[in-house]
Scaffold this active site. Structure first.
Site, mmCIF file in Angstrom:
data_model
loop_
_atom_site.group_PDB
_atom_site.id
_atom_site.type_symbol
_atom_site.label_atom_id
_atom_site.label_comp_id
_atom_site.label_asym_id
_atom_site.label_seq_id
_atom_site.Cartn_x
_atom_site.Cartn_y
_atom_site.Cartn_z
ATOM 1 N N HIS A 99 16.232 35.168 22.363
ATOM 2 C CA HIS A 99 16.986 34.258 21.876
ATOM 3 C C HIS A 99 17.816 34.254 20.811
ATOM 4 O O HIS A 99 17.253 35.844 19.754
ATOM 5 C CB HIS A 99 16.087 33.821 21.216
ATOM 6 C CG HIS A 99 16.003 32.277 20.576
ATOM 7 N ND1 HIS A 99 16.434 31.831 19.234
ATOM 8 C CD2 HIS A 99 16.299 31.404 21.089
ATOM 9 C CE1 HIS A 99 17.382 31.122 18.960
ATOM 10 N NE2 HIS A 99 17.166 30.260 19.935
ATOM 11 N N GLU A 101 17.583 33.959 17.352
ATOM 12 C CA GLU A 101 16.808 33.937 15.989
ATOM 13 C C GLU A 101 16.248 35.911 16.675
ATOM 14 O O GLU A 101 16.146 36.568 15.251
ATOM 15 C CB GLU A 101 16.132 33.745 16.209
ATOM 16 C CG GLU A 101 16.186 32.192 15.824
ATOM 17 C CD GLU A 101 16.466 30.816 15.881
ATOM 18 O OE1 GLU A 101 15.160 30.160 16.408
ATOM 19 O OE2 GLU A 101 16.937 29.627 15.758
ATOM 20 N N GLY A 177 21.507 25.075 15.543
ATOM 21 C CA GLY A 177 20.200 24.452 13.926
ATOM 22 C C GLY A 177 21.795 23.862 12.534
ATOM 23 O O GLY A 177 21.215 23.666 11.764
ATOM 24 N N GLY A 238 17.237 22.486 20.654
ATOM 25 C CA GLY A 238 15.781 22.647 19.801
ATOM 26 C C GLY A 238 15.543 21.659 18.423
ATOM 27 O O GLY A 238 15.071 21.290 18.930
HETATM 28 P P1 13P Z 1 19.250 23.634 17.826
HETATM 29 O O1 13P Z 1 19.034 22.736 18.938
HETATM 30 O O2 13P Z 1 17.942 23.552 16.615
HETATM 31 O O3 13P Z 1 20.615 23.065 17.437
HETATM 32 O O4 13P Z 1 18.762 24.560 18.395
HETATM 33 C C1 13P Z 1 18.821 25.445 19.986
HETATM 34 C C2 13P Z 1 18.480 26.472 19.956
HETATM 35 O O5 13P Z 1 18.764 27.297 19.548
HETATM 36 C C3 13P Z 1 17.682 26.630 21.049
HETATM 37 O O6 13P Z 1 17.304 27.056 21.576
#
Ligand code: 13P
Length: 255
Positions: A99, A101, A177, A238
């Site tokens: 991911h 992140e 996000g 997310g």
């Molecule tokens: P969002 O849907 O909050 O943009 O996050 C996407 C995500 O990183 C899913 O792994």
């Protein structure tokens, strides 16, 4: 041929008690998922302490569950790590690897992501391998080149024989996000480029069976449009997966 997959990545949200209530409400709101009759497969990816709750409540429900990360190591003296076999024993079907992140905040390299994917597959889990460009690569016109290069590195040593052993999630970092989504055309174009890469690397048959998801600010209002792309086989969601109502609306739109 490829059943769409809608996977909710809860990231670091919710307590086990909150998850217990959420799962019960979600199952009640989505009776069609029971018995595998739905046109879409649904998976929930909560953080580690919530997985026993998922195993208890989702078993036999038609809804799959999985984790957000896995160790690249087998059992051993690796304090704080979670082994693929531990996840498999909890009934996980999926595990997210790479991911953005984790790549950004924990400096996970393509090589580490590939090692995690291989470990997950050894334990019988299906990795959901994430790739995607940052804004700077997109603005420089390098989105596809960057993403395919990242994918190649993240699949180092990963053998695929059917295409069902692994799922790829295209998640442009600038869309996560932020409320900004890739256009349906851009999501489709990237998914097609990824499928082309898989065909060159693993052959047409494997490429045709590998599911490619889109992730990045998906919500009920854009789900159907994004999933309409012929190479887009679902979503990794997310924020909009945290509420029963919004995730249920997306399941409805995806089905
Ligand atoms: P969002 O849907 O909050 O943009 O996050 C996407 C995500 O990183 C899913 O792994």
């Amino acid at each position: 041929m490829r059943t769409p997959l809608l996977a909710g990545n809860w990231k670091m949200h919710k307590t086990p008690s909150e998850a217990r209530v959420w799962f019960a409400e979600f199952l009640e709101a989505n009776p069609a998922l029971q018995g595998g009759r739905a046109a879409v497969e649904v998976a929930l990816l909560p953080s580690f302490p919530l997985l026993p709750v998922a195993a208890e409540q989702l078993a036999g429900s038609g809804v799959a569950w999985g984790a957000q990360d896995v160790s690249a190591h087998g059992f051993g003296a690796y304090t704080g790590e979670v082994a693929a076999e531990q996840l498999a024993d909890l009934g996980c079907r999926y595990v997210v690897v790479g991911h953005s992140e984790r790549r950004a905040y924990w400096n996970e390299s393509d090589a580490l992501v590939a090692a995690k994917a291989r470990r997950a597959m050894e334990a019988g889990l299906v990795p959901i391998l994430c790739v995607g460009e940052r804004l700077e690569e997109r603005e420089a016109g390098r989105a596809v080149a960057f993403t395919l290069e990242q994918l190649a590195g993240s699949l180092e040593g990963v053998e695929l024989t059917t295409g069902e052993e692994l799922v790829i999630a295209y998640e442009p970092v600038w869309a996560i996000g932020t409320g900004k989504t890739a256009s349906a055309d851009d999501a489709q174009a990237m998914a097609a480029a990824i499928r082309g890469f898989l065909a060159r690397r693993y052959g047409e048959a494997v490429a045709a069976r590998t599911r490619i998801l889109y992730g990045g600010s998906m919500k009920p209002a854009n789900t159907a449009e994004i999933l309409a792309g012929p190479d887009v086989d679902g979503g990794l969601v997310g924020g909009a997966s945290l509420e029963v109502a919004s995730f249920s609306a997306m399941v409805e739109a995806a089905g």
